[in-house]
Design an enzyme around this catalytic site. Structure first.
Site, PDB file in Angstrom:
ATOM      1  N   SER A  17     -26.873 -31.630 -13.916  1.00  0.00           N
ATOM      2  CA  SER A  17     -26.309 -30.424 -14.498  1.00  0.00           C
ATOM      3  C   SER A  17     -27.277 -29.813 -15.516  1.00  0.00           C
ATOM      4  O   SER A  17     -28.398 -29.431 -15.153  1.00  0.00           O
ATOM      5  CB  SER A  17     -24.934 -30.739 -15.104  1.00  0.00           C
ATOM      6  N   ASP A  24     -17.487 -29.245  -6.294  1.00  0.00           N
ATOM      7  CA  ASP A  24     -17.872 -29.109  -7.702  1.00  0.00           C
ATOM      8  C   ASP A  24     -17.278 -27.809  -8.261  1.00  0.00           C
ATOM      9  O   ASP A  24     -17.532 -26.722  -7.729  1.00  0.00           O
ATOM     10  CB  ASP A  24     -19.406 -29.074  -7.758  1.00  0.00           C
ATOM     11  N   HIS A  31     -18.434 -32.821  -9.598  1.00  0.00           N
ATOM     12  CA  HIS A  31     -19.537 -32.746 -10.567  1.00  0.00           C
ATOM     13  C   HIS A  31     -19.700 -34.043 -11.360  1.00  0.00           C
ATOM     14  O   HIS A  31     -20.493 -34.107 -12.288  1.00  0.00           O
ATOM     15  CB  HIS A  31     -19.248 -31.577 -11.533  1.00  0.00           C
TER      16      HIS A  31
END
Length: 284
Positions: free
Chosen positions: A152, A229, A262
Site C-alpha cells: 500500500s 480490495d 487489502h
C-alpha cells in the site's frame, strides 16, 4: 564517523534465525525510531543479502513481523529482512495524531518541505540513507545486494526508493501499492500536507512520474493486487503503473488476485512468491 548506537528491545528464535527489534536515535527524523530485523540462520557464518519491507498506513514494524509469515521464506533463501516503522513518533507536532492517513503512521516515505513537518518527517532519507548505514554497520550484510518491497503506502515507498536510486536496489515488488499518488485522494492529502501546493514537487515521489525519466538498470517489477480490495482501483491505480512501465520499457508483472482484499491475509498468501522473486536477483 560517529559510532552508530542501536538498542535491542526484543529477540525471539524462529525458523533457525532470530526476529529482533531495535531502537535508535535518528539523525534524519530527530526522534527515536524502531525497526525490526530478521537475522536468518545463514548469517551466523556468512554475510547475507538484505531485503527491506515498507509497511502501509497506520502500521508499525510489528504488523509485518507478526502477520506476513515472511521469516520462513527469508530463512529458506538466506536473506536479512528489515522492517522499519512508517513514520516518526511523538514529535509533538500539532495535528500529527489526528488522522490515519497523515502524520503518525503515515509518513508516505517523502522528505517533507512544509515548515511544520520538514524537521522530523524525512522518511525517504531515513530509509534510503540512514537505515541502510545502520543495517550495514551492525549486521553481517552484503551491502551491494539489497532489494525492497512493501504494501500500500509502503508499496509506493518501495517503488519510489527503487526508481529514485538506480542500481541501489537490485529488485522491487509490491502488494496493492499506491501507484500514482498525485492522482488519488490519499496522495493528494499527504503530498499537499508534506510538500505544499506546488504539484511539480509531488511528481518526484510518484512512481508513474519517475518512470518517465528513469534511466537505470531494468528489472521485472512484481505487483499483486487483490480484486476484493476496498481501495482498488480508486486509491491504488495499478493500471496507471502498467501503462507507465510500458512507456518506459520496464517489465512489470501485475497479478490481479480474485477475492483477495487489502489485508495481511492477502499479503501472507503471496509472500513466498515475492521473496523468491527478490532472491532471484539477490542470490545471482
Amino acid at each position: 564517523m560517529a559510532e552508530i548506537e542501536i538498542t535491542e528491545i526484543s529477540s525471539v528464535k524462529l525458523f533457525g534465525g532470530y526476529q529482533k527489534c531495535f531502537t535508535h536515535e535518528s539523525k534524519e527524523t530527530k526522534c527515536k525510531m524502531t525497526f525490526a530485523v530478521y537475522v536468518p540462520p545463514q548469517a551466523e557464518t556468512d554475510n547475507v543479502p538484505v531485503l527491506y519491507w515498507l509497511s502501509g498506513l497506520t502500521c508499525t514494524e510489528q504488523n509485518f513481523i507478526t502477520k506476513a509469515g515472511a521469516q520462513r521464506y527469508a530463512a529458506e533463501h538466506g536473506l536479512l529482512l528489515v522492517a522499519p516503522d512508517t513514520s516518526p513518533r511523538g514529535c509533538d507536532i500539532e495535528g500529527e495524531d489526528e488522522s490515519y492517513d497523515f502524520g503518525s503512521g503515515a509518513g508516505f516515505y517523502v522528505d517533507a518541505t512544509v515548515e511544520k513537518w520538514k524537521t522530523n518527517y524525512r522518511m525517504y532519507s531515513y530509509i534510503t540513507n540512514e537505515l541502510t548505514d545502520v543495517i550495514n554497520s551492525k549486521f553481517p550484510t552484503i551491502p551491494s545486494k539489497q532489494s525492497i518491497f512493501g504494501h500500500s503506502m509502503g508499496g509506493h515507498g518501495a517503488l519510489i526508493c527503487f526508481l529514485k536510486n538506480p542500481g541501489k536496489y537490485l529488485s522491487v515488488s509490491a502488494f496493492a501499492p499506491i501507484c500514482n499518488p498525485t492522482q488519488c485522494p490519499w496522495g493528494e492529502k499527504a503530498f499537499s500536507g508534506y510538500l505544499g501546493t506546488e504539484q511539480n514537487q509531488w511528481k518526484q515521489y510518484d512512481a508513474c512520474e519517475l518512470l518517465k525519466t528513469y534511466h537505470g538498470p531494468t528489472t521485472q517489477i512484481l505487483v499483486d493486487q487483490g480484486l476484493a480490495d476496498n481501495f482498488y482501483p480508486g486509491q491504488l491505480l495499478p493500471d496507471n503503473l502498467v501503462m507507465a512501465c510500458a512507456e518506459a520499457k520496464m517489465e512489470i508483472v501485475l497479478r490481479k488476485q480474485e477475492g483477495y482484499d487489502h489485508s495481511y491475509y492477502f499479503i501472507s498468501t503471496f509472500m513466498g512468491d515475492h521473496i523468491a522473486h527478490h532472491a532471484k536477483y539477490l542470490k545471482s
